[in-house]
Design an enzyme around this catalytic site. Structure first.
Site, short mmCIF file in Angstrom:
data_model
loop_
_atom_site.label_atom_id
_atom_site.label_comp_id
_atom_site.label_asym_id
_atom_site.label_seq_id
_atom_site.Cartn_x
_atom_site.Cartn_y
_atom_site.Cartn_z
N CYS A 415 0.82 -1.21 0.00
CA CYS A 415 0.00 0.00 0.00
C CYS A 415 0.85 1.26 0.00
O CYS A 415 0.50 2.27 -0.63
CB CYS A 415 -0.95 0.00 1.20
N HIS A 459 -2.15 0.71 7.16
CA HIS A 459 -2.49 1.04 5.77
C HIS A 459 -2.10 2.48 5.48
O HIS A 459 -1.98 3.31 6.38
CB HIS A 459 -3.99 0.84 5.55
N ASP A 475 -7.89 5.61 -2.72
CA ASP A 475 -7.13 4.46 -2.24
C ASP A 475 -6.78 3.56 -3.42
O ASP A 475 -7.62 2.78 -3.89
CB ASP A 475 -7.94 3.68 -1.21
#
Length: 666
Positions: A415, A459, A475
């Site tokens: 991520c 995250h 995202d």
């Protein structure tokens, strides 16, 4: 036998219990103490035991001085001039270890006994879970057993009697302890300092480099737990914001203006403010030694121990060095969007002048195809969806021009990689962007009553500024690997088998085994309730509980009530002791049976003469009651054997005494 062992008057049985207690009390600090210190304490304790058994001589005064100076030198070299509560606790453990070499007499035993009791209290500074509390309690019980063995080493069944006596004392004092725990006023200290200012703690950092979060993905440690007053939000809405990174130097992202240091303030670890409303949620956060708190989008603070910043983030007044419970409430998003200031716009568009040329060219190309900011954002996400990008915990190294390497060559990342690339593309296209660090997701606890967020849920995502909507979440991980958002990290990396690949003993690794999962959730639920209602039972939580009682009790009323409970307990104990004294009751079971025999003789018209032995009293009873003379004599001989005989008095002998007394009463 060596000289050291001959001078030692501490019974070996008592020393064993002291050593076992020391070992148990070291376990809660096992991960905090330097390895050399644990080894040194183990060697010193073993040396003391070998000296007790005569296999090794205990060191003399000068050798003890050399050992002490050497270990203190090692300690000074280890702490590097840092003085924290943790380093002070380490020095205290070192002092206990050195004390073993001069523990030779009962007086030394008593000194070490009280020192170990203090060590048990020190452990609560670092470990407050229910299982650590049980371990501390067990170590204290072992200490008390050793103290009893020290004072009566040759007594028959001393060990069993000691544990029984301790259990009886616990049952007698437990009701008063529970009542005082509930009603004694809980007031936060006027001031405090961080407990462990130098401790490195697993968790988020205020900097992000490509791959930095992937290390957290290999940890199953808890980050926090959440209880909702209403319906638990679905996984796609569980974005727990913590901090914003808005400065990029070409390699890492960091805060443009780091959080300013705050002076030490009051410890407000209690955020309980009554029953949860449907839009509220409670967070019980593990220690992070940072100021940031975790919250969902569009939240506001409900408890007083957390405050909101200008960017919609939440902060404590001081680093969270203990478990903290706080409460937030979800609100409707604001409809009025304020314009971004020129200074903020420059900050959120800043990029290094050089580096990643292909990514800059891609941003310009997409910008020419999409005039609107929203269209450009959708184009980036569409590229991640349609092309062969992969979400992985094993990304390749990208030392230079990492964003170009990720977008055009490797196409494999975590991520942090994709969030960094997305923010770079947005800024290169003239769209203000920033990276948000936090956690995403969480798994339900026992019976789904609360949510457990672990370190592997860490995250990173992006927020882009759109003039008509303000800051909007973007995202890229959700576009590349929807399973990561909807089902969690385990499902997202199931094909490559990298989930917790280095944590072989973690229950979370074996979540597909029903029994392991059930036991893990059950233990977590027990610890969660312990943290909320025992460790976290402080001022506001206590007053909320007291509000359900009649009279609307204040802190002053609770103080009076606590003092009254103590007074009543003291009076009851005194009355009980006086009654036992007047009625001839004794703690010795044989003495109680002997007193019952004397009362039986009096009821039968015989007045036992004072200062008579049991056998003389039996002879007097035989004259008055010839038919049962043999039973009186047998009873007296058994009592004599208990107090004056050289043999041991077994439970079978005690049962025989009770049988004889019953026969005499008939």
């Amino acid at each position: 036998m060596t000289e050291a062992s001959s001078k030692s008057t501490i019974p070996s049985k008592a020393l064993v219990w002291l050593l076992v207690s020391f070992g148990l009390l070291l376990i809660p600090q096992w991960d905090r103490l330097p390895p050399w210190l644990i080894a040194a304490c183990s060697v010193l304790a073993l040396w003391r035991w070998l000296g007790q058994s005569g296999r090794l001589s205990l060191p003399g005064r000068w050798l003890r001085l050399v050992i002490m100076l050497g270990l203190i030198g090692a300690y000074v070299a280890t702490v590097h001039g840092r003085f924290t509560v943790e380093t002070a606790a380490s020095f205290f453990v070192l002092a206990v270890g050195l004390k073993w070499l001069e523990t030779r007499t009962p007086r030394d035993f008593y000194v070490l006994f009280f020192i170990l009791c203090y060590l048990a209290a020190v452990n609560f500074l670092f470990q407050q879970g229910v299982f650590w509390s049980v371990l501390n309690l067990a170590a204290t019980f072992v200490l008390l057993v050793g103290l009893q063995v020290l004072n009566a080493p040759q007594a028959p069944n001393a060990l069993k009697a000691g544990w029984k006596r301790l259990g009886g004392l616990l049952l007698k004092t437990l009701p008063l302890v529970v009542l005082l725990f509930i009603f004694f006023p809980r007031m936060a200290p006027l001031w405090s300092v961080p407990l462990v200012s130098g401790q490195a703690k697993t968790g988020l950092s205020d900097q992000m480099e490509p791959g930095s979060i992937s290390s957290l993905a290999q940890s199953s440690e808890r980050a926090f737990r959440v209880t909702f007053g209403g319906v638990m939000p679905p996984p796609r809405e569980r974005y727990w914001r913590a901090l914003i990174l808005d400065r990029f130097d070409g390699g890492k992202w960091e805060q443009w203006q780091p959080d300013a240091r705050q002076p030490a303030g009051r410890v407000l670890s209690d955020g309980g403010v009554g029953a949860l409303k449907p839009n509220e949620y409670d967070i019980l956060m593990e220690p992070t030694y940072q100021r940031w708190a975790f919250a969902l989008d569009d939240s506001r603070a409900v408890s007083r121990n957390v405050e909101e910043t200008a960017n919609g983030l939440f902060r404590f007044r001081r680093p969270a060095d203990t478990a903290v419970r706080y409460r937030l409430a979800r609100t409707d998003p604001e409809s009025d969007v304020q314009a971004l200031s020129q200074l903020d716009r420059q900050r959120y568009l800043h990029l290094p002048p050089q580096g990643n040329p292909r990514a800059r060219a891609l941003a310009q190309s997409l910008r020419q195809e999409h005039d609107s900011d929203r269209g450009f954002v959708n184009a980036i996400l569409q590229r991640f969806r349609n092309q062969a990008y992969f979400y992985t915990l094993r990304p390749p190294k990208m030392p230079e021009n990492s964003i170009d390497t990720l977008l055009f060559e490797a196409k494999r990342g975590f991520c942090a990689h994709y969030a960094s690339a997305t923010a770079f593309l947005l800024r290169a296209a003239g769209i203000p962007a920033r990276i948000v660090m936090g956690y995403q997701g969480g798994s339900p606890g026992e019976d789904g009553r609360y949510l457990i967020v672990r370190q592997y849920d860490a995250h990173a995502w992006v927020e882009a500024w759109l003039p008509d909507r303000g800051w909007v979440r973007v995202d890229p991980t959700a576009a590349i690997s929807p399973a990561r958002i909807e089902s969690g990290l385990r499902e997202a990396v199931a094909d490559e088998g990298s989930f917790l690949e280095n944590e072989w003993v973690s229950p979370a690794k074996y979540g597909d085994i029903a029994l392991v999962q059930w036991m893990s959730l059950k233990l977590d639920a027990i610890n969660y309730q312990w943290q909320r209602w025992v460790v976290g039972y402080q001022g506001q939580t206590q007053m909320n509980l007291m509000s359900h009682l009649p009279g609307n009790l204040s802190l002053r009323d609770l103080g009076y009530l606590s003092a009254g409970l103590v007074g009543v307990a003291v009076l009851l104990a005194a009355a009980w002791s006086l009654w036992r004294q007047r009625s001839g009751q004794s703690a010795d079971p044989v003495q109680r049976l002997f007193n019952d025999w004397l009362r039986l003789l009096r009821r039968q018209g015989m007045e036992p003469r004072p200062a008579r032995t049991p056998l003389e009293l039996a002879a007097q009873a035989a004259k008055a009651d010839p038919e049962r003379a043999r039973m009186h004599l047998a009873f007296a001989r058994a009592v004599n054997n208990h107090y004056y005989g050289s043999g041991s008095f077994t439970p079978e002998d005690r049962r025989r005494l009770r049988f004889l007394l019953r026969q005499l009463r008939r």
